[in-house]
Motif scaffolding. Structure first.
Motif, mmCIF file in Angstrom:
data_model
loop_
_atom_site.group_PDB
_atom_site.id
_atom_site.type_symbol
_atom_site.label_atom_id
_atom_site.label_comp_id
_atom_site.label_asym_id
_atom_site.label_seq_id
_atom_site.Cartn_x
_atom_site.Cartn_y
_atom_site.Cartn_z
ATOM 1 N N LEU A 33 0.836 -1.198 0.000
ATOM 2 C CA LEU A 33 0.000 0.000 0.000
ATOM 3 C C LEU A 33 0.874 1.252 0.000
ATOM 4 C CD1 LEU A 33 -2.821 1.285 0.166
ATOM 5 C CD2 LEU A 33 -2.604 1.184 2.666
ATOM 6 N N GLU A 34 1.921 1.252 0.799
ATOM 7 C CA GLU A 34 2.852 2.382 0.806
ATOM 8 C C GLU A 34 3.435 2.611 -0.582
ATOM 9 O OE1 GLU A 34 7.352 3.293 2.521
ATOM 10 O OE2 GLU A 34 6.096 1.814 3.545
ATOM 11 N N MET A 35 3.771 1.526 -1.264
ATOM 12 C CA MET A 35 4.396 1.639 -2.578
ATOM 13 C C MET A 35 3.414 2.132 -3.634
ATOM 14 S SD MET A 35 6.483 -1.923 -2.150
ATOM 15 C CE MET A 35 7.456 -1.937 -3.637
ATOM 16 N N VAL A 36 2.190 1.603 -3.628
ATOM 17 C CA VAL A 36 1.225 2.041 -4.638
ATOM 18 C C VAL A 36 0.753 3.457 -4.364
ATOM 19 C CG1 VAL A 36 -0.939 1.216 -3.563
ATOM 20 C CG2 VAL A 36 -0.699 1.226 -6.055
ATOM 21 N N THR A 37 0.745 3.883 -3.102
ATOM 22 C CA THR A 37 0.405 5.265 -2.786
ATOM 23 C C THR A 37 1.458 6.213 -3.353
ATOM 24 O OG1 THR A 37 -0.736 4.577 -0.758
ATOM 25 C CG2 THR A 37 -0.092 6.884 -0.914
ATOM 26 N N LEU A 38 2.731 5.827 -3.239
ATOM 27 C CA LEU A 38 3.793 6.633 -3.837
ATOM 28 C C LEU A 38 3.649 6.649 -5.361
ATOM 29 C CD1 LEU A 38 7.494 6.825 -2.938
ATOM 30 C CD2 LEU A 38 6.879 6.262 -5.282
ATOM 31 N N LEU A 39 3.372 5.486 -5.952
ATOM 32 C CA LEU A 39 3.173 5.414 -7.403
ATOM 33 C C LEU A 39 2.036 6.326 -7.842
ATOM 34 C CD1 LEU A 39 3.964 3.871 -10.071
ATOM 35 C CD2 LEU A 39 2.051 2.358 -9.546
ATOM 36 N N ASP A 40 0.943 6.303 -7.095
ATOM 37 C CA ASP A 40 -0.199 7.170 -7.399
ATOM 38 C C ASP A 40 0.218 8.637 -7.369
ATOM 39 O OD1 ASP A 40 -3.328 7.649 -7.420
ATOM 40 O OD2 ASP A 40 -2.542 8.847 -5.762
ATOM 41 N N ARG A 41 0.990 9.017 -6.358
ATOM 42 C CA ARG A 41 1.420 10.408 -6.226
ATOM 43 C C ARG A 41 2.304 10.828 -7.406
ATOM 44 N NH1 ARG A 41 3.038 9.936 -1.430
ATOM 45 N NH2 ARG A 41 5.293 9.766 -1.699
ATOM 46 N N VAL A 42 3.213 9.942 -7.824
ATOM 47 C CA VAL A 42 4.084 10.256 -8.962
ATOM 48 C C VAL A 42 3.271 10.378 -10.243
ATOM 49 C CG1 VAL A 42 5.978 9.392 -10.390
ATOM 50 C CG2 VAL A 42 6.110 9.193 -7.900
ATOM 51 N N CYS A 43 2.322 9.467 -10.442
ATOM 52 C CA CYS A 43 1.506 9.504 -11.654
ATOM 53 C C CYS A 43 0.659 10.777 -11.709
ATOM 54 C CB CYS A 43 0.610 8.273 -11.720
ATOM 55 S SG CYS A 43 1.499 6.744 -12.153
ATOM 56 N N ARG A 44 0.099 11.167 -10.582
ATOM 57 C CA ARG A 44 -0.677 12.409 -10.559
ATOM 58 C C ARG A 44 0.212 13.619 -10.846
ATOM 59 N NH1 ARG A 44 -5.790 11.862 -8.402
ATOM 60 N NH2 ARG A 44 -6.233 9.827 -7.447
ATOM 61 N N LYS A 45 1.398 13.624 -10.288
ATOM 62 C CA LYS A 45 2.323 14.743 -10.489
ATOM 63 C C LYS A 45 2.668 14.913 -11.962
ATOM 64 C CE LYS A 45 7.062 16.177 -9.311
ATOM 65 N NZ LYS A 45 8.253 15.848 -8.479
ATOM 66 N N HIS A 46 2.846 13.803 -12.672
ATOM 67 C CA HIS A 46 3.310 13.856 -14.059
ATOM 68 C C HIS A 46 2.184 13.629 -15.075
ATOM 69 C CE1 HIS A 46 7.615 14.093 -13.083
ATOM 70 N NE2 HIS A 46 7.333 13.299 -12.061
ATOM 71 N N GLY A 47 0.950 13.555 -14.620
ATOM 72 C CA GLY A 47 -0.160 13.372 -15.541
ATOM 73 C C GLY A 47 -0.142 12.037 -16.251
ATOM 74 N N ILE A 48 0.239 10.981 -15.550
ATOM 75 C CA ILE A 48 0.328 9.629 -16.101
ATOM 76 C C ILE A 48 -0.873 8.821 -15.631
ATOM 77 C CG2 ILE A 48 1.667 7.484 -16.086
ATOM 78 C CD1 ILE A 48 4.177 9.221 -15.746
ATOM 79 N N ARG A 49 -1.531 8.148 -16.558
ATOM 80 C CA ARG A 49 -2.715 7.362 -16.233
ATOM 81 C C ARG A 49 -2.323 5.919 -15.881
ATOM 82 N NH1 ARG A 49 -6.295 7.910 -21.501
ATOM 83 N NH2 ARG A 49 -4.318 7.135 -22.319
ATOM 84 N N TYR A 50 -2.773 5.446 -14.734
ATOM 85 C CA TYR A 50 -2.596 4.052 -14.342
ATOM 86 C C TYR A 50 -3.921 3.568 -13.786
ATOM 87 C CZ TYR A 50 -3.076 4.894 -9.385
ATOM 88 O OH TYR A 50 -3.603 5.208 -8.150
ATOM 89 N N PHE A 51 -4.080 2.256 -13.642
ATOM 90 C CA PHE A 51 -5.318 1.724 -13.074
ATOM 91 C C PHE A 51 -5.048 0.389 -12.392
ATOM 92 C CE2 PHE A 51 -4.934 0.752 -17.577
ATOM 93 C CZ PHE A 51 -5.114 -0.624 -17.652
ATOM 94 N N LEU A 52 -5.773 0.141 -11.317
ATOM 95 C CA LEU A 52 -5.770 -1.181 -10.696
ATOM 96 C C LEU A 52 -6.505 -2.144 -11.617
ATOM 97 C CD1 LEU A 52 -6.785 -0.273 -7.014
ATOM 98 C CD2 LEU A 52 -4.498 -0.234 -8.048
ATOM 99 N N TYR A 53 -6.097 -3.394 -11.631
ATOM 100 C CA TYR A 53 -6.831 -4.372 -12.442
ATOM 101 C C TYR A 53 -6.667 -5.765 -11.838
ATOM 102 C CZ TYR A 53 -2.746 -6.472 -14.688
ATOM 103 O OH TYR A 53 -1.586 -7.162 -14.929
ATOM 104 N N GLY A 54 -7.368 -6.730 -12.416
ATOM 105 C CA GLY A 54 -7.272 -8.112 -11.968
ATOM 106 C C GLY A 54 -7.732 -8.285 -10.531
ATOM 107 N N GLY A 55 -7.006 -9.107 -9.781
ATOM 108 C CA GLY A 55 -7.383 -9.382 -8.400
ATOM 109 C C GLY A 55 -7.300 -8.165 -7.507
ATOM 110 N N THR A 56 -6.406 -7.224 -7.834
ATOM 111 C CA THR A 56 -6.311 -5.992 -7.039
ATOM 112 C C THR A 56 -7.566 -5.154 -7.216
ATOM 113 O OG1 THR A 56 -3.908 -6.036 -7.359
ATOM 114 C CG2 THR A 56 -4.880 -3.983 -6.549
ATOM 115 N N LEU A 57 -8.053 -5.073 -8.450
ATOM 116 C CA LEU A 57 -9.292 -4.341 -8.713
ATOM 117 C C LEU A 57 -10.472 -5.043 -8.048
ATOM 118 C CD1 LEU A 57 -10.750 -2.040 -10.199
ATOM 119 C CD2 LEU A 57 -10.906 -3.555 -12.195
#
Length: 286
Positions: A33-57
């Motif tokens: 969770l700590e890692m994906v929260t950081l990933l989310d913050r970086v993606c928002r900062k740089h305007g990069i689209r990501y999404f949860l999928y599969g079992g995580t979704l």
């Protein structure tokens, strides 16, 4: 066999059974969770689209977080967004995290990235990670791209052959030399050629990028525009029509499976490095 609706346990009961606070599994999940929260913050900062999928979704929609017994986390990006993320993410990482790719680890022959924790050691059932430079807790970062399905099916065994070489090797050092050569050739020659063929033949199927030796077909209309959903108290990016995606993949995903037959599939052993303040406390079984 599915869990009868009349005996469906509560969220607190599932947590107490599979991942109580302080358990090794729960600590594993909180690190992801700590890692994906950081990933989310970086993606928002740089305007990069990501999404949860599969079992995580599935976990996000059914449990508002991790599936209680799950021990992995997957995110996806379209290939252009993935390439941008690979460029900007390393500079955004703290010292206790690293990005693992073909470029950062010569023995890493996967065609998707892993964001790794450097304060843990993770042992998996498969032998492949034994030759990787980084072996801590991770989240998987998968690229997806538009292509003709036949070119992807043609590409799958080309890289999958590396896994067979490794599994059957008598001499792993020699095997890794072959695997590195095959991976380089596929990355720089075979897959760009297939990508070119797919582009000029107007391939529109959205699935994993070349080099990932399996496929699942998604409809972009189910994914974009992205929205958000609660995941362990954090708002993370999810596809626009996550319900349709999950029903297409899992059926009635809101129904719990047989709880006597579930459990994490990715971890054999997990250890955390001792903190500077003293040894790690003894942990309860999960």
């Amino acid at each position: 066999m599915m869990q009868p609706a009349t005996t469906r346990p509560t969220a607190d009961e599932l947590r107490a059974r599979f991942n109580p606070e302080g358990s090794l599994l729960r600590r594993h999940q909180m690190k992801m969770l700590e890692m994906v929260t950081l990933l989310d913050r970086v993606c928002r900062k740089h305007g990069i689209r990501y999404f949860l999928y599969g079992g995580t979704l599935l976990g996000a929609l059914r449990h508002n977080g991790f599936i209680p017994w799950d021990d992995d986390l997957d995110v996806g990006l379209l290939r252009d967004d993935y390439n941008r993320l690979m460029k900007v993410l390393p500079a955004e990482l703290p010292a206790n995290m690293s990005l693992q790719t073909n470029d950062s680890d010569p023995n890493y022959f996967y065609f998707f990235a892993k964001l790794r924790d450097r304060d843990s050691i993770l042992e998996e059932p498969s032998p492949y990670d034994q030759v990787f430079r980084e072996r801590g807790i991770y989240i998987d970062i998968f690229p997806f791209e538009r292509q003709t399905l036949w070119t992807h099916l043609l590409a799958e065994p080309l890289q999958a052959h590396c896994f067979k070489i490794f599994r059957t090797a008598q001499n792993r050092q020699r095997a890794m030399r072959r695997i590195r050569l095959i991976t380089w050739f596929n990355r720089h020659i075979t897959f760009p050629l297939l990508r070119f063929v797919s582009r000029i033949t107007f391939g529109r199927t959205l699935t994993y990028s070349y080099g990932i030796p399996f496929h699942i077909i998604y409809d972009e209309r189910d994914i974009f525009p992205l929205t958000t959903h609660d995941f362990e108290g954090v708002q993370l990016s999810v596809p626009r029509d996550a319900d349709h995606m999950l029903r297409s993949q899992f059926g009635d995903y809101m129904q719990l499976p047989d709880l006597e037959k579930v459990g994490g599939d990715h971890v054999v052993n997990l250890t955390f490095r001792p903190s500077p303040d003293g040894p790690e406390p003894e942990l309860p079984d999960c």
